[in-house]
Motif scaffolding. Structure first.
Motif, PDB file in Angstrom:
ATOM      1  N   VAL A  97      38.205 -22.368  36.257  1.00 57.19           N
ATOM      2  CA  VAL A  97      37.434 -21.791  35.148  1.00 57.19           C
ATOM      3  C   VAL A  97      38.057 -20.452  34.777  1.00 57.19           C
ATOM      4  O   VAL A  97      38.172 -19.558  35.630  1.00 57.19           O
ATOM      5  N   ALA A  98      38.473 -20.313  33.529  1.00 49.84           N
ATOM      6  CA  ALA A  98      39.075 -19.068  33.042  1.00 49.84           C
ATOM      7  C   ALA A  98      38.053 -17.937  33.091  1.00 49.84           C
ATOM      8  O   ALA A  98      36.840 -18.166  32.960  1.00 49.84           O
ATOM      9  N   SER A  99      38.537 -16.720  33.241  1.00 51.76           N
ATOM     10  CA  SER A  99      37.633 -15.576  33.415  1.00 51.76           C
ATOM     11  C   SER A  99      36.629 -15.435  32.270  1.00 51.76           C
ATOM     12  O   SER A  99      35.477 -15.107  32.501  1.00 51.76           O
ATOM     13  N   GLY A 100      37.023 -15.697  31.040  1.00 53.96           N
ATOM     14  CA  GLY A 100      36.102 -15.586  29.911  1.00 53.96           C
ATOM     15  C   GLY A 100      35.054 -16.687  29.859  1.00 53.96           C
ATOM     16  O   GLY A 100      34.041 -16.554  29.165  1.00 53.96           O
ATOM     17  N   ASP A 101      35.272 -17.760  30.588  1.00 52.98           N
ATOM     18  CA  ASP A 101      34.346 -18.899  30.583  1.00 52.98           C
ATOM     19  C   ASP A 101      33.463 -18.965  31.825  1.00 52.98           C
ATOM     20  O   ASP A 101      32.666 -19.889  31.963  1.00 52.98           O
ATOM     21  N   ARG A 102      33.613 -18.019  32.727  1.00 53.43           N
ATOM     22  CA  ARG A 102      32.926 -18.117  34.024  1.00 53.43           C
ATOM     23  C   ARG A 102      31.408 -18.021  33.928  1.00 53.43           C
ATOM     24  O   ARG A 102      30.701 -18.840  34.509  1.00 53.43           O
ATOM     25  N   LEU A 103      30.889 -17.025  33.226  1.00 53.02           N
ATOM     26  CA  LEU A 103      29.428 -16.902  33.149  1.00 53.02           C
ATOM     27  C   LEU A 103      28.803 -18.063  32.387  1.00 53.02           C
ATOM     28  O   LEU A 103      27.781 -18.601  32.838  1.00 53.02           O
ATOM     29  N   PRO A 104      29.371 -18.510  31.256  1.00 56.58           N
ATOM     30  CA  PRO A 104      28.798 -19.697  30.618  1.00 56.58           C
ATOM     31  C   PRO A 104      28.863 -20.931  31.520  1.00 56.58           C
ATOM     32  O   PRO A 104      27.912 -21.723  31.553  1.00 56.58           O
ATOM     33  N   ALA A 105      29.944 -21.096  32.255  1.00 51.10           N
ATOM     34  CA  ALA A 105      30.047 -22.242  33.174  1.00 51.10           C
ATOM     35  C   ALA A 105      28.995 -22.138  34.275  1.00 51.10           C
ATOM     36  O   ALA A 105      28.357 -23.133  34.639  1.00 51.10           O
TER      37      ALA A 105
END
Length: 141
Positions: A97-105
């Motif tokens: 999971v890319a850093s910018g997508d971590r919280l949404p994931a």
């Protein structure tokens, strides 16, 4: 007078006969042996969640620190960990999971942590020898 166990030495005692060449052990290597990596140790082997250590698909070795994690700690690690991996199919495939997508994931799976719903998830914290932190979330179907 000779004996099966050897000959008499300078001290007057019998000394053992030398071992045949095929029984003599090789001297220990000066170089430390690299740890063996088995097929079960990398992607496609048993689930990383159920083991103390594993090697990921990039070749980095991770050691389990704790888990399953409480959702609040998982959310904190989703934001701060060096790496976030979702082990899809009970850890058979790694999804980085890319850093910018971590919280949404994390938000998408948080309500299914240790849930009877399918798929459910369990979160674990791992560390590398270099001090990196991994949030590993395993999907169970």
């Amino acid at each position: 007078m000779s004996s099966k166990s050897g000959q008499t030495g300078k001290s007057g005692r019998r000394e053992p006969a030398p071992a045949p060449a095929e029984e003599v052990a090789a001297p220990p290597s000066a170089e430390p042996a690299e740890p063996a990596v088995s097929d079960d140790d990398v992607l496609g082997g048993p689930s990383p969640a159920g083991r103390d250590e594993f090697t990921d698909d990039t070749g980095r070795r991770w050691r389990k620190v704790r888990g399953p994690l409480h959702p609040r700690l998982g959310r904190r690690l989703a934001a701060r960990a060096d790496a976030f991996v979702i082990g899809e199919g009970a850890g058979e495939r790694f999804r980085h999971v890319a850093s910018g997508d971590r919280l949404p994931a994390w938000r998408a799976i948080e309500d299914r942590l240790d849930s009877p719903l399918t798929p459910s998830y369990r979160a674990f914290e791992f560390r590398s020898a270099e001090g990196m932190t991994l949030l590993y979330v395993e999907e169970s179907c």
